[in-house]
Design a protein around this motif. Structure first.
Motif, PDB file in Angstrom:
ATOM      1  N   PHE A 393      23.093   1.869  -1.698  1.00 21.69           N
ATOM      2  CA  PHE A 393      24.619   2.554  -2.535  1.00 21.69           C
ATOM      3  C   PHE A 393      24.397   3.549  -3.450  1.00 21.69           C
ATOM      4  N   ASN A 394      25.429   4.385  -3.237  1.00 27.60           N
ATOM      5  CA  ASN A 394      25.753   5.820  -3.138  1.00 27.60           C
ATOM      6  C   ASN A 394      26.902   5.481  -5.033  1.00 27.60           C
ATOM      7  N   PRO A 395      25.886   5.618  -5.924  1.00 25.84           N
ATOM      8  CA  PRO A 395      26.232   5.634  -7.348  1.00 25.84           C
ATOM      9  C   PRO A 395      27.868   6.108  -7.730  1.00 25.84           C
ATOM     10  N   ASP A 396      27.921   7.102  -7.097  1.00 24.21           N
ATOM     11  CA  ASP A 396      29.048   7.535  -6.708  1.00 24.21           C
ATOM     12  C   ASP A 396      30.254   7.505  -6.265  1.00 24.21           C
ATOM     13  N   GLY A 397      29.503   6.807  -4.919  1.00 27.66           N
ATOM     14  CA  GLY A 397      30.866   6.590  -4.785  1.00 27.66           C
ATOM     15  C   GLY A 397      31.515   4.691  -5.093  1.00 27.66           C
ATOM     16  N   GLN A 398      30.691   4.317  -5.536  1.00 24.30           N
ATOM     17  CA  GLN A 398      30.991   2.653  -6.396  1.00 24.30           C
ATOM     18  C   GLN A 398      31.340   3.057  -7.514  1.00 24.30           C
ATOM     19  N   ARG A 399      31.260   4.193  -8.284  1.00 27.79           N
ATOM     20  CA  ARG A 399      32.302   4.537  -9.585  1.00 27.79           C
ATOM     21  C   ARG A 399      33.617   4.654  -9.154  1.00 27.79           C
ATOM     22  N   GLN A 400      33.923   5.546  -7.687  1.00 29.61           N
ATOM     23  CA  GLN A 400      35.561   5.582  -7.573  1.00 29.61           C
ATOM     24  C   GLN A 400      35.885   4.316  -6.881  1.00 29.61           C
ATOM     25  N   LYS A 401      35.451   3.812  -6.275  1.00 28.26           N
ATOM     26  CA  LYS A 401      35.694   2.272  -5.684  1.00 28.26           C
ATOM     27  C   LYS A 401      36.158   1.302  -6.899  1.00 28.26           C
ATOM     28  N   PHE A 402      35.162   1.124  -7.146  1.00 26.63           N
ATOM     29  CA  PHE A 402      35.334  -0.112  -8.719  1.00 26.63           C
ATOM     30  C   PHE A 402      35.695   0.068  -9.506  1.00 26.63           C
ATOM     31  N   ASP A 403      35.567   2.003 -10.017  1.00 26.85           N
ATOM     32  CA  ASP A 403      35.902   1.806 -11.371  1.00 26.85           C
ATOM     33  C   ASP A 403      36.774   3.489 -11.803  1.00 26.85           C
ATOM     34  N   PRO A 404      37.764   3.417 -10.574  1.00 24.33           N
ATOM     35  CA  PRO A 404      38.303   5.116  -9.988  1.00 24.33           C
ATOM     36  C   PRO A 404      39.383   5.115 -11.055  1.00 24.33           C
ATOM     37  N   ALA A 405      39.414   4.261 -12.675  1.00 23.60           N
ATOM     38  CA  ALA A 405      39.965   5.187 -13.992  1.00 23.60           C
ATOM     39  C   ALA A 405      38.923   5.816 -14.746  1.00 23.60           C
ATOM     40  N   GLY A 406      37.855   4.486 -14.483  1.00 21.95           N
ATOM     41  CA  GLY A 406      37.286   5.375 -15.500  1.00 21.95           C
ATOM     42  C   GLY A 406      36.861   4.358 -16.678  1.00 21.95           C
ATOM     43  N   THR A 407      37.860   3.593 -16.194  1.00 19.01           N
ATOM     44  CA  THR A 407      37.724   2.576 -17.683  1.00 19.01           C
ATOM     45  C   THR A 407      36.431   2.380 -17.862  1.00 19.01           C
ATOM     46  N   TYR A 408      35.464   1.683 -17.328  1.00 21.12           N
ATOM     47  CA  TYR A 408      34.318   1.422 -17.402  1.00 21.12           C
ATOM     48  C   TYR A 408      33.527   2.609 -18.586  1.00 21.12           C
ATOM     49  N   CYS A 409      33.041   3.405 -17.700  1.00 24.39           N
ATOM     50  CA  CYS A 409      32.000   4.975 -17.599  1.00 24.39           C
ATOM     51  C   CYS A 409      32.572   5.049 -19.038  1.00 24.39           C
ATOM     52  N   ASN A 410      33.507   5.487 -19.446  1.00 20.25           N
ATOM     53  CA  ASN A 410      34.416   5.487 -20.013  1.00 20.25           C
ATOM     54  C   ASN A 410      33.951   5.415 -21.827  1.00 20.25           C
ATOM     55  N   ARG A 411      33.821   4.330 -21.212  1.00 21.73           N
ATOM     56  CA  ARG A 411      34.242   3.043 -22.461  1.00 21.73           C
ATOM     57  C   ARG A 411      32.113   2.959 -22.859  1.00 21.73           C
ATOM     58  N   TRP A 412      31.046   2.834 -21.453  1.00 20.25           N
ATOM     59  CA  TRP A 412      29.886   2.802 -21.936  1.00 20.25           C
ATOM     60  C   TRP A 412      28.886   4.138 -22.743  1.00 20.25           C
ATOM     61  N   ILE A 413      29.991   5.549 -21.964  1.00 18.50           N
ATOM     62  CA  ILE A 413      29.643   6.284 -21.820  1.00 18.50           C
ATOM     63  C   ILE A 413      30.209   7.215 -23.050  1.00 18.50           C
ATOM     64  N   ALA A 414      31.768   6.664 -23.494  1.00 17.05           N
ATOM     65  CA  ALA A 414      32.319   7.454 -24.720  1.00 17.05           C
ATOM     66  C   ALA A 414      32.314   8.786 -24.574  1.00 17.05           C
ATOM     67  N   GLU A 415      32.083   9.553 -23.636  1.00 13.31           N
ATOM     68  CA  GLU A 415      32.300  11.069 -23.429  1.00 13.31           C
ATOM     69  C   GLU A 415      34.319  11.321 -23.717  1.00 13.31           C
ATOM     70  N   GLY A 416      34.235  12.145 -24.413  1.00  4.70           N
ATOM     71  CA  GLY A 416      35.163  13.368 -24.597  1.00  4.70           C
ATOM     72  C   GLY A 416      36.140  12.371 -25.613  1.00  4.70           C
ATOM     73  N   GLN A 417      35.703  11.485 -26.093  1.00  8.49           N
ATOM     74  CA  GLN A 417      36.425  10.684 -27.156  1.00  8.49           C
ATOM     75  C   GLN A 417      36.366  10.516 -28.880  1.00  8.49           C
ATOM     76  N   LEU A 418      37.717  11.553 -29.565  1.00  8.02           N
ATOM     77  CA  LEU A 418      37.170  11.560 -30.668  1.00  8.02           C
ATOM     78  C   LEU A 418      36.458  10.630 -31.461  1.00  8.02           C
ATOM     79  N   THR A 419      37.494   9.283 -31.257  1.00 10.87           N
ATOM     80  CA  THR A 419      36.423   7.996 -31.709  1.00 10.87           C
ATOM     81  C   THR A 419      36.225   7.493 -30.858  1.00 10.87           C
ATOM     82  N   PRO A 420      35.103   7.402 -30.279  1.00  8.73           N
ATOM     83  CA  PRO A 420      34.911   6.705 -28.800  1.00  8.73           C
ATOM     84  C   PRO A 420      35.000   5.072 -28.938  1.00  8.73           C
ATOM     85  N   ALA A 421      35.237   4.653 -28.910  1.00 14.28           N
ATOM     86  CA  ALA A 421      34.764   3.278 -28.476  1.00 14.28           C
ATOM     87  C   ALA A 421      33.550   2.933 -29.207  1.00 14.28           C
TER      88      ALA A 421
END
Ligand code: FAD
Length: 468
Positions: A393-421
């Protein structure tokens, strides 16, 4: 003369063959949980989740006028003493299928029977007992698809309803308090965070299953791989602790109009069955490479900085880190991401799959010995019906395929959010100092370059094959 219900992974009143049988016999029920050495050795999150489940079960029992008796010690002597003390007619329990439990339960049976106490075990955890499914040519299945073909036409009996007339024993034996077991002791700061993500108990499990079947199941085949969507049942924690039975879920699916989605979902439930089938027939799946040829693969057992980074969700690879942080915060991880992060550990980091399996065993609230071992051996390539090792598995390829809008990654990495979830940030704030996830460390540099990691793994694989 009551019958002792020895509670293990069957924290429910409905569709419970043990309770059904006790009621049929017209006897009183004495519910007992024993923290024996095996229970004490559970991983931190599973043990914590078990404690939550037991507390919920104790409430349901109370509503029926019953108590949950809690004991600590060797199961054989505790049950033997308790049977004498309460003059119990018998001890009944729902089966477990891992080798250590089978050995312990067989000893318990022998001891009880030698003192004239009826000892009986029941199914209920699985749709199909592992020894009842056989290949036409004899023997057990090692490949999933023929297993599915063999079991899918088999009838599944309807679930049993919850007994309404559970009888109380005349006298209650002494009991520890659940808190005395201290089942949250290794969760430290994380207990409240993880608990807030758990769906504990039979009532909530059944309600979730109903809602899932009515509202979400129809899209399951299309959306189940998208980690940013709430598209799967989320019932694994309840199945793991027996707060719902697979038979109950199967019966609910019967009510949905037949579709590809329903079949895909049933196939997942049957993956769980398959993992038990494998664990029962080839228990070494829990401890060593299922295929011996893999013993020559140069996996590392060392927990070095790269593996530590993986455990803490700080590898610098978004999808892997998001998954590992979801695991720490919720005690669960989406299946697609489990596959990707496991593959990354075994292949890009060349760490032994057992290192990953042990970490999951410590962190998952839905920890299940059979599913966890099968999952890891499948990903690593050394298991039955496993993914070919060279398909990395290429983790970046998998991210682009299954989380293209970054909904999942941003939620858990919580980057760039002033008041992260908040979730991951809150969690890491509460962690020991060395774990601290500062704003800079939200997305650290990759610990291993993906191309280099991939090439290193492939070269090791080729070398192993050449050595024969
Ligand atoms: P759904 O998609 O709603 O599926 C319904 C049920 O089917 C699940 O609750 C589960 O009981 C069963 N199921 C689904 N997929 C699998 C599978 N691949 N293998 C076995 N059963 C499956 N699952 C566990 O329950 N406990 C574990 O310890 C565990 N460890 C895993 C480790 C690795 C490395 C991998 C790749 C997978 C593991 N799984 C484990 C399987 C799977 O990831 C989870 O069962 C699933 O993510 C649970 O989410 P859900 O309940 O929403 O599943």
């Amino acid at each position: 003369q009551p019958i002792i219900w020895w509670i293990r992974r069957d924290l429910r009143l409905s569709d419970n063959p043990v309770l059904h049988q006790i009621t049929r016999e017209g006897r009183a029920v004495l519910p007992v949980y024993i923290c024996d050495p095996a229970e004490d050795a559970l991983g931190a999150a599973p043990q914590f989740r078990l404690g939550l489940g037991l507390a919920k079960l104790a409430q349901s029992l109370k509503a029926q006028g019953l108590r949950l008796i809690v004991k600590r010690g060797d199961a054989r002597s505790v049950l033997s003493d308790l049977a004498k003390e309460t003059q119990a007619h018998g001890v009944y329990w729902s089966r477990l299928y891992d080798p250590a439990s089978i050995e312990r339960d067989t000893e318990v049976k022998t001891t009880l029977r030698s003192q004239g106490v009826t000892a009986r075990s029941f199914g209920g955890r699985l749709l199909f007992e592992p020894w009842t499914v056989q290949k036409k040519s004899g023997g057990f299945f090692q490949v999933y698809t023929p297993f599915w073909r063999a079991v899918s036409p088999l009838p599944v009996p309807p679930p049993l309803s919850a007994p309404s007339d559970l009888r109380q024993p005349m006298r209650w034996p002494n009991s520890l308090r659940l808190e005395d077991l201290d089942y949250d002791r290794r969760m430290h700061h994380a207990a409240d965070v993880v608990a807030s993500h758990c769906r504990v108990g039979e009532e909530l499990a059944l309600a979730r299953a109903e809602t899932f079947v009515q509202e979400t199941l129809a899209q399951y085949d299309v959306l189940r791989d998208v980690p940013g969507q709430d598209a799967t049942s989320g019932l694994s924690e309840n199945l793991a602790w027996g707060e719902i039975s697979p038979r109950q879920i199967w019966a609910m699916c019967d009510k949905a109009p037949p579709s590809r989605a329903v079949e895909t979902f049933r196939k997942e439930l049957v993956w769980r069955e398959f993992s038990y089938h494998l664990m029962y027939h080839t228990p070494h799946i829990l401890t060593r490479n299922w295929r011996e040829g893999w013993d020559a693969f140069p996996w590392t057992h060392e927990i070095g900085p790269e593996v530590l980074a993986w455990q803490r969700g700080q590898t610098g690879i978004d999808l892997v880190d998001a998954g590992m942080r979801e695991l720490l915060v919720t005690g669960k991880m989406h299946n697609r991401v489990r596959m990707v992060s496991a593959s990354y550990l075994c292949k890009h980091l060349m760490a032994h799959w057992k290192t990953g399996m042990d970490w999951f065993e410590n962190c998952l609230v839905d920890w299940d010995p059979a599913a966890n071992a099968m999952g890891w051996q499948w990903v690593a390539g050394c298991g039955p019906d496993a993914a070919p090792f060279f398909r990395i598995f290429n983790p970046d390829g998998q991210r682009q395929k299954f989380d293209p809008a970054g909904t999942y990654c941003n939620r858990w990495i919580a980057e760039g959010q002033l008041t992260p979830a908040s979730l991951s940030i809150d969690f890491f704030k509460a962690c020991p100092k060395s774990w601290t996830l500062s704003a800079n460390a939200l997305r650290p540099d990759p610990v291993v370059n993906l191309t280099e990691g991939r090439n290193r793994a492939l070269a090791a694989y080729q070398a192993m094959k050449q050595r024969g």
